[in-house]
Design a protein around this motif. Structure first.
Motif, mmCIF file in Angstrom:
data_model
loop_
_atom_site.group_PDB
_atom_site.id
_atom_site.type_symbol
_atom_site.label_atom_id
_atom_site.label_comp_id
_atom_site.label_asym_id
_atom_site.label_seq_id
_atom_site.Cartn_x
_atom_site.Cartn_y
_atom_site.Cartn_z
ATOM 1 N N THR A 1 0.842 -1.217 0.000
ATOM 2 C CA THR A 1 0.000 0.000 0.000
ATOM 3 C C THR A 1 0.873 1.262 0.000
ATOM 4 O OG1 THR A 1 -1.728 -1.188 1.208
ATOM 5 C CG2 THR A 1 -1.812 1.226 1.229
ATOM 6 N N ARG A 2 1.936 1.276 0.801
ATOM 7 C CA ARG A 2 2.814 2.440 0.851
ATOM 8 C C ARG A 2 3.527 2.648 -0.493
ATOM 9 N NH1 ARG A 2 4.455 0.514 6.101
ATOM 10 N NH2 ARG A 2 6.420 -0.205 5.149
ATOM 11 N N GLU A 3 4.012 1.522 -1.065
ATOM 12 C CA GLU A 3 4.727 1.642 -2.331
ATOM 13 C C GLU A 3 3.800 2.130 -3.445
ATOM 14 O OE1 GLU A 3 7.905 1.464 -2.908
ATOM 15 O OE2 GLU A 3 8.302 1.051 -0.784
ATOM 16 N N LEU A 4 2.558 1.695 -3.414
ATOM 17 C CA LEU A 4 1.635 2.152 -4.450
ATOM 18 C C LEU A 4 1.333 3.645 -4.311
ATOM 19 C CD1 LEU A 4 -0.930 -0.825 -4.654
ATOM 20 C CD2 LEU A 4 0.806 -0.168 -6.335
ATOM 21 N N LEU A 5 1.214 4.106 -3.093
ATOM 22 C CA LEU A 5 0.982 5.543 -2.894
ATOM 23 C C LEU A 5 2.181 6.360 -3.384
ATOM 24 C CD1 LEU A 5 -0.776 5.526 0.618
ATOM 25 C CD2 LEU A 5 -1.818 5.944 -1.620
ATOM 26 N N LYS A 6 3.373 5.850 -3.127
ATOM 27 C CA LYS A 6 4.576 6.548 -3.615
ATOM 28 C C LYS A 6 4.603 6.568 -5.132
ATOM 29 C CE LYS A 6 7.565 5.462 0.334
ATOM 30 N NZ LYS A 6 8.801 4.756 0.759
ATOM 31 N N ALA A 7 4.204 5.391 -5.716
ATOM 32 C CA ALA A 7 4.214 5.319 -7.182
ATOM 33 C C ALA A 7 3.215 6.299 -7.795
ATOM 34 C CB ALA A 7 3.914 3.904 -7.632
ATOM 35 N N VAL A 8 2.118 6.517 -7.120
ATOM 36 C CA VAL A 8 1.115 7.453 -7.635
ATOM 37 C C VAL A 8 1.623 8.890 -7.556
ATOM 38 C CG1 VAL A 8 -1.189 8.403 -7.215
ATOM 39 C CG2 VAL A 8 -0.833 5.934 -7.168
ATOM 40 N N ASP A 9 2.363 9.198 -6.509
ATOM 41 C CA ASP A 9 2.832 10.571 -6.307
ATOM 42 C C ASP A 9 4.112 10.893 -7.101
ATOM 43 O OD1 ASP A 9 0.711 11.061 -4.633
ATOM 44 O OD2 ASP A 9 1.818 10.537 -2.803
ATOM 45 N N GLN A 10 4.736 9.901 -7.715
ATOM 46 C CA GLN A 10 5.959 10.154 -8.483
ATOM 47 C C GLN A 10 5.629 11.013 -9.713
ATOM 48 O OE1 GLN A 10 7.806 6.452 -9.512
ATOM 49 N NE2 GLN A 10 8.588 6.079 -7.431
ATOM 50 N N GLU A 11 6.641 11.740 -10.081
ATOM 51 C CA GLU A 11 6.482 12.602 -11.260
ATOM 52 C C GLU A 11 6.717 11.777 -12.520
ATOM 53 O OE1 GLU A 11 5.377 15.566 -11.373
ATOM 54 O OE2 GLU A 11 5.349 15.954 -9.199
ATOM 55 N N PRO A 12 6.013 11.892 -13.476
ATOM 56 C CA PRO A 12 4.766 12.649 -13.476
ATOM 57 C C PRO A 12 3.685 11.921 -12.683
ATOM 58 C CG PRO A 12 4.990 11.494 -15.542
ATOM 59 C CD PRO A 12 6.252 11.228 -14.785
ATOM 60 N N LYS A 13 2.971 12.703 -11.863
ATOM 61 C CA LYS A 13 1.959 12.087 -11.013
ATOM 62 C C LYS A 13 0.827 11.507 -11.844
ATOM 63 C CE LYS A 13 2.715 15.092 -7.028
ATOM 64 N NZ LYS A 13 2.087 16.040 -6.088
ATOM 65 N N LEU A 14 0.316 10.418 -11.271
ATOM 66 C CA LEU A 14 -0.833 9.778 -11.922
ATOM 67 C C LEU A 14 -2.091 10.498 -11.485
ATOM 68 C CD1 LEU A 14 0.112 6.009 -11.498
ATOM 69 C CD2 LEU A 14 0.469 7.464 -13.473
ATOM 70 N N LYS A 15 -2.938 10.745 -12.466
ATOM 71 C CA LYS A 15 -4.190 11.422 -12.190
ATOM 72 C C LYS A 15 -5.221 10.401 -11.676
ATOM 73 C CE LYS A 15 -3.496 14.926 -15.747
ATOM 74 N NZ LYS A 15 -4.053 15.553 -16.973
ATOM 75 N N LEU A 16 -5.719 10.652 -10.481
ATOM 76 C CA LEU A 16 -6.733 9.783 -9.899
ATOM 77 C C LEU A 16 -8.114 10.323 -10.191
ATOM 78 C CD1 LEU A 16 -5.101 9.112 -6.406
ATOM 79 C CD2 LEU A 16 -5.033 7.657 -8.437
ATOM 80 N N ALA A 17 -9.051 9.439 -10.273
ATOM 81 C CA ALA A 17 -10.439 9.866 -10.473
ATOM 82 C C ALA A 17 -10.951 10.392 -9.153
ATOM 83 C CB ALA A 17 -11.294 8.679 -10.949
ATOM 84 N N GLY A 18 -11.554 11.503 -9.146
ATOM 85 C CA GLY A 18 -12.052 12.090 -7.926
ATOM 86 C C GLY A 18 -11.016 12.959 -7.272
ATOM 87 N N SER A 19 -11.433 13.573 -6.174
ATOM 88 C CA SER A 19 -10.561 14.491 -5.463
ATOM 89 C C SER A 19 -9.622 13.808 -4.499
ATOM 90 C CB SER A 19 -11.414 15.522 -4.706
ATOM 91 O OG SER A 19 -12.277 14.858 -3.782
ATOM 92 N N ALA A 20 -9.927 12.563 -4.045
ATOM 93 C CA ALA A 20 -9.106 11.841 -3.045
ATOM 94 C C ALA A 20 -8.568 10.553 -3.647
ATOM 95 C CB ALA A 20 -9.937 11.525 -1.800
ATOM 96 N N THR A 21 -7.418 10.131 -3.073
ATOM 97 C CA THR A 21 -6.819 8.883 -3.532
ATOM 98 C C THR A 21 -7.634 7.713 -2.992
ATOM 99 O OG1 THR A 21 -4.648 9.911 -3.518
ATOM 100 C CG2 THR A 21 -4.741 7.497 -3.540
ATOM 101 N N ALA A 22 -8.106 6.813 -3.841
ATOM 102 C CA ALA A 22 -8.935 5.672 -3.435
ATOM 103 C C ALA A 22 -8.215 4.382 -3.788
ATOM 104 C CB ALA A 22 -10.302 5.720 -4.105
ATOM 105 N N ILE A 23 -7.641 3.752 -2.772
ATOM 106 C CA ILE A 23 -6.970 2.463 -2.965
ATOM 107 C C ILE A 23 -7.745 1.420 -2.160
ATOM 108 C CG2 ILE A 23 -4.872 1.146 -2.599
ATOM 109 C CD1 ILE A 23 -3.293 3.676 -2.971
ATOM 110 N N SER A 24 -8.123 0.348 -2.804
ATOM 111 C CA SER A 24 -8.897 -0.729 -2.166
ATOM 112 C C SER A 24 -8.070 -2.003 -2.159
ATOM 113 C CB SER A 24 -10.222 -0.957 -2.919
ATOM 114 O OG SER A 24 -10.905 -2.060 -2.381
ATOM 115 N N LEU A 25 -7.921 -2.615 -0.966
ATOM 116 C CA LEU A 25 -7.142 -3.851 -0.800
ATOM 117 C C LEU A 25 -8.076 -4.946 -0.307
ATOM 118 C CD1 LEU A 25 -4.391 -5.322 -0.741
ATOM 119 C CD2 LEU A 25 -4.155 -4.531 1.632
ATOM 120 N N ARG A 26 -8.053 -6.074 -0.986
ATOM 121 C CA ARG A 26 -8.936 -7.191 -0.580
ATOM 122 C C ARG A 26 -8.315 -8.509 -1.006
ATOM 123 N NH1 ARG A 26 -11.269 -4.864 -5.087
ATOM 124 N NH2 ARG A 26 -11.574 -6.255 -6.896
#
Length: 663
Positions: free
Chosen positions: A632-657
């Motif tokens: 989960t931490r590594e994925l958040l870092k990967a999203v914030d790396q430049e160039p940042k990945l554009k997420l749908a919506g205003s908040a980061t939504a990561i679901s783990l199951r």
């Protein structure tokens, strides 16, 4: 028995005194020999002791007890007849019953003869006096004795006067004649008085027996209680034949072959042997009682014989009074001998019949003893065969156990084979014992079928659970420590029983966290179509997790996929060796392994809300929580790396199951 002196004319006796005396003595001796021959057995078995022969051998008090003892012994025949089941035994019992009826009939003949002797002889008064009675009876007995003495005195006086008359002459003769007339009248008076007293004594003796009508009445009442004794000989014979015909129709059962049947037969033969021994003991007791009754009679008969011999050896006497006295003695001896012989003869016959009856019982006991030994031998042989078969089964089980330990090295498989060995051993022993105890195989099979059907219906669920146990421990079954999912419950197996399985429930924030509960499931769950069992592949301990996040629809597919996979692989690199080991274990246990093995993968798809990225990766269950957190931490870092990945919506939504279908 018709040569008795009362038939001899007195005038002929007077003219030929010496010749008639010898004839009388010879006749009495002949009579004694004839009757004594019938009583020879009684005389031979009872040596003559030196005792007082003056005491009467008649005793009224011994008659009824002897008859009661005889009837008790006779009724025992019913019990003896019930245990006769072989044709030879039925025939033997029929003959024994005939002998027993003769013995009982002779007992009543003896009792009636002695009762008649007691009622008709003067000796009965002495016997009753010896046995006691009421004061009135004692007074009558004393009066009877006194009357007898008066009659004897009157007879002696009359005889003396008759002797004087023979030598008297003239006026002296007339005086003696007148005295004789007076003495004769006095004698008649005394006899009349004696007869009256004697009649009263007989009445009292007859009434002294109580409600049964005296001693003879009691004897007749006892005889009436045994119909076969009171019936005629032909009727008795017919009844015996009928009894024999009825008993001979009994069907002899076939010999048992099983241990249970042989044991029952052995017990039955032992009971039969005990009954026969009891019958022999009762017969010996009754025989001794008969011998005790016969002994005083035999002694008195010997005494009478000696007295007759003494009279025979006396020198002839021509004196008429002396001859008359000798004649009275001979008459008394003859009458008493006839009376006692009539009593002793039935007892002597009984002695012979007792010997025959006891010999028959002893032969029967010998045959039953042989049957007992044969039954015991067959039972021991059956037990030896049973022990031999059980020993063979135990030896084969031991060989199987050593073979399992030698060729089966995997612990779980070895446990399975050993369990199967125990079950097979128990079943084989139960089957051998059941067949060994069964008397008839067809009956045992029928009984076993009914018993099995009843058990199957009553223990249906238990039987299904026991069968399910073998499915659970099979090649692709479960073991203690495996992670399983049963009926929506995920947990770790802690025990596998014969009828149920115990699972420690896991859950909470982490996949390997115990909830503190143990769930029990019946082994029959393997046959339920709606409740499946999910378990790990043998040798593996992983589960597939999924991470999803939604990006803007205009995101670069390739860049997103590469960046996310790189982040997940960086975390899983630390667990690469463990995943490789589990992958090899999976390849060993499965015929077909999915291509790619235990490696992460990423999938992208467009949804109404945007571009959904799904990353699927294997997780070692022992480190599931740690891996999920790092990924989960590594994925958040990967999203914030430049160039940042554009997420749908205003908040980061990561679901783990956990991936669908994973345990």
């Amino acid at each position: 028995m018709h040569l008795f002196l009362p038939l001899v004319n007195w005038s002929k006796w007077h003219r030929h005194a010496e010749r008639f005396k010898k004839a009388i003595l010879c006749a009495m001796t002949l009579t004694l020999c004839v009757v004594g021959g019938v009583c020879a057995l009684a005389l031979a078995q009872n040596p003559a002791p030196a005792q007082d022969t003056a005491r009467s051998p008649l005793d009224a008090a011994r008659i009824i007890p002897f008859l009661d003892q005889t009837l008790t012994w006779y009724r025992q025949m019913t019990v003896d007849q019930q245990i006769a089941n072989d044709p030879s035994e039925v025939t033997l019992m029929s003959e024994n019953r005939r002998i027993a009826e003769q013995i009982v009939r002779l007992s009543f003949d003896f009792a009636r003869a002695e009762a008649d002797a007691l009622a008709g002889s003067h000796g009965s008064s002495q016997v009753q006096s010896q046995n006691g009675g009421t004061p009135q009876q004692q007074s009558l007995l004393k009066a009877e004795d006194a009357a007898d003495e008066e009659v004897k005195k009157a007879e002696s006086e009359l005889n003396s006067l008759k002797q004087k008359l023979a030598t008297a002459t003239g006026r002296q003769r007339q005086i003696v004649q007148s005295q004789i007339v007076g003495a004769q009248g006095e004698l008649d008076l005394e006899k009349t008085r004696r007869d009256a007293i004697h009649s009263m004594v007989e009445f009292v003796a007859g009434a002294g027996g109580g409600q049964a009508g005296g001693l003879r009445g009691q004897i007749d009442a006892l005889a009436a209680s045994v119909p076969t004794i009171g019936a005629a000989g032909s009727a008795s014979g017919n009844q015996t034949s009928a009894t024999k015909s009825d008993t001979s129709t009994q069907v002899t059962a076939s010999e048992p072959t099983g241990i249970w049947g042989l044991g029952a037969e052995l017990f039955e033969i032992s009971r039969k042997l005990s009954t026969i021994n009891g019958a022999i003991t009762q017969t010996q007791t009754l025989e001794k009682a008969s011998s005790d009754l016969r002994a005083p009679l035999a002694d008195r008969l010997r005494a009478l014989t000696r007295q007759a011999d003494e009279l025979d050896t006396q020198s002839p006497d021509k004196n008429a009074p002396t001859l008359a006295q000798q004649r009275q003695q001979v008459d008394a001896l003859t009458g008493e001998f006839k009376q006692l012989a009539a009593i002793a003869i039935p007892l002597g016959k009984q002695d012979i019949l007792f010997g025959l009856y006891q010999k028959s019982l002893e032969n029967w006991r010998s045959e039953v003893g042989v049957d007992l030994k044969g039954s015991l031998g067959r039972l021991l042989a059956q037990l030896a065969i049973l022990a031999l078969f059980i020993g063979i089964v135990l030896a084969l089980a031991e060989v199987g156990k050593r073979t399992i330990y030698r060729y089966v090295h995997e612990p779980h498989r070895r446990y399975q084979f050993l369990l199967l060995r125990k079950i097979a051993l128990a079943f084989a022993i139960i089957l051998i014992v059941a067949l060994g105890f069964a008397s008839r195989l067809e009956s045992a099979v029928t009984y076993a079928g009914l018993l099995t059907a009843g058990i199957a219906v009553a223990l249906q669920n238990v039987i299904v659970a026991m069968v399910g146990y073998f499915f659970l421990i099979g090649r692709y079954g479960i073991r203690v420590g495996d992670r399983v999912q049963i009926g929506g419950v995920t947990g770790e197996v802690v025990d596998i029983g014969l009828v149920r399985i115990q699972v420690m429930e896991l859950g909470g924030s982490a996949a390997d966290t115990p909830t503190g509960r143990v769930v029990a499931f019946s082994n029959s769950v393997v046959f339920q179509p709606t409740a499946g069992i999910f378990r790990q592949i043998p040798g593996t301990d992983f589960v597939w997790h999924e991470v999803s996040l939604t990006l803007a629809p205009d995101s670069d597919f390739k860049a997103v996929r590469e960046r996310l996979l790189r982040a997940v692989k960086a975390v899983l690199a630390d667990y690469h060796e463990e995943m490789d080991r589990q992958n090899r274990a999976m390849e060993r246990n499965l015929f077909a392994v999915p291509e790619g093995g235990l490696k992460p993968s990423a999938y992208l798809r467009l949804t109404p809300s945007g571009l959904e990225a799904l990353i699927r990766f294997p997780v070692d269950l022992r480190h599931a929580g740690e891996i999920d957190e790092r990924i989960t931490r590594e994925l958040l870092k990967a999203v914030d790396q430049e160039p940042k990945l554009k997420l749908a919506g205003s908040a980061t939504a990561i679901s783990l199951r956990t991936a669908a279908g994973a345990g």
